[in-house]
Design an enzyme around this catalytic site. Structure first.
Site, PDB file in Angstrom:
ATOM      1  N   CYS A  57     -17.148 -18.445  -2.572  1.00 30.72           N
ATOM      2  CA  CYS A  57     -18.446 -19.079  -3.121  1.00 30.72           C
ATOM      3  C   CYS A  57     -18.159 -20.518  -3.406  1.00 30.72           C
ATOM      4  O   CYS A  57     -18.325 -21.403  -3.165  1.00 30.72           O
ATOM      5  CB  CYS A  57     -19.222 -18.545  -4.049  1.00 30.72           C
ATOM      6  SG  CYS A  57     -20.742 -19.437  -4.556  1.00 30.72           S
ATOM      7  N   CYS A 155     -22.837 -12.656  -9.397  1.00 33.25           N
ATOM      8  CA  CYS A 155     -24.263 -12.998  -9.759  1.00 33.25           C
ATOM      9  C   CYS A 155     -25.385 -12.776  -8.777  1.00 33.25           C
ATOM     10  O   CYS A 155     -26.426 -12.873  -9.437  1.00 33.25           O
ATOM     11  CB  CYS A 155     -23.997 -14.805  -9.965  1.00 33.25           C
ATOM     12  SG  CYS A 155     -23.960 -15.396  -8.177  1.00 33.25           S
TER      13      CYS A 155
END
Length: 168
Positions: A57, A155
């Site tokens: 990410c 997350c």
């Protein structure tokens, strides 16, 4: 994480920008995230591998998206809340270094960034000695998120339930 305009993170960003009196620029990178992070995670996991979505990410989505938006607005530097430091060396050019508080160091998650990406980043938390020191500083500034809980898991997977996430 949910990045819709009504998400908790979006609300926190609005509150902080209002509190500090700074302009908030928003952009929708959900499709980039899905393609580069979420789909990668699912494919790797189903292939029996142990994916690291945070490293992926930061490289393909979070940092690059911030840089893309910064370029669009003529902004030279970006800042993130990662616990890391940067330095220049003739041999390696720009590099990410371990943060001062080793318990919170996040340099590993930034390890695949290019020198060009690193050159654009400021890590203001990297020299704080502890998370408690950061929280205390945020409280003195009366930041709305000064008591926000630490994130410990991936997350975008609620309750750390991989199976449920992959099956939906």
């Amino acid at each position: 994480e949910d990045s819709s305009p009504d998400s908790t993170e979006a609300q926190n960003a609005r509150k902080i920008s209002e509190h500090l009196g700074i302009r908030l620029i928003t952009a929708d990178f959900r499709e980039r995230f899905r393609k580069n992070v979420s789909d990668y995670f699912i494919n790797e996991y189903l292939s029996g591998k142990t994916p690291n979505p945070c490293v992926r990410c930061n490289l393909t989505t979070k940092i690059q998206s911030l840089i893309d938006v910064a370029d669009e607005y003529g902004i030279e530097k970006i800042a993130t809340g990662h616990y890391a430091l940067t330095a220049y060396s003739e041999k390696y050019e720009m590099q990410v270094l371990k943060a001062a508080p080793s318990k919170k160091d996040q340099s590993y998650f930034l390890s695949r960034l290019s020198p060009d990406q690193i050159e654009r980043i400021i890590f203001p938390l990297g020299s704080f000695s502890s998370k408690e020191e950061v929280r205390s500083y945020a409280e003195r500034l009366q930041l709305p998120n000064s008591k926000k809980a630490d994130s410990q898991e991936i997350c975008f997977i609620p309750d750390n339930d991989y199976q449920k996430y992959i099956c939906t």
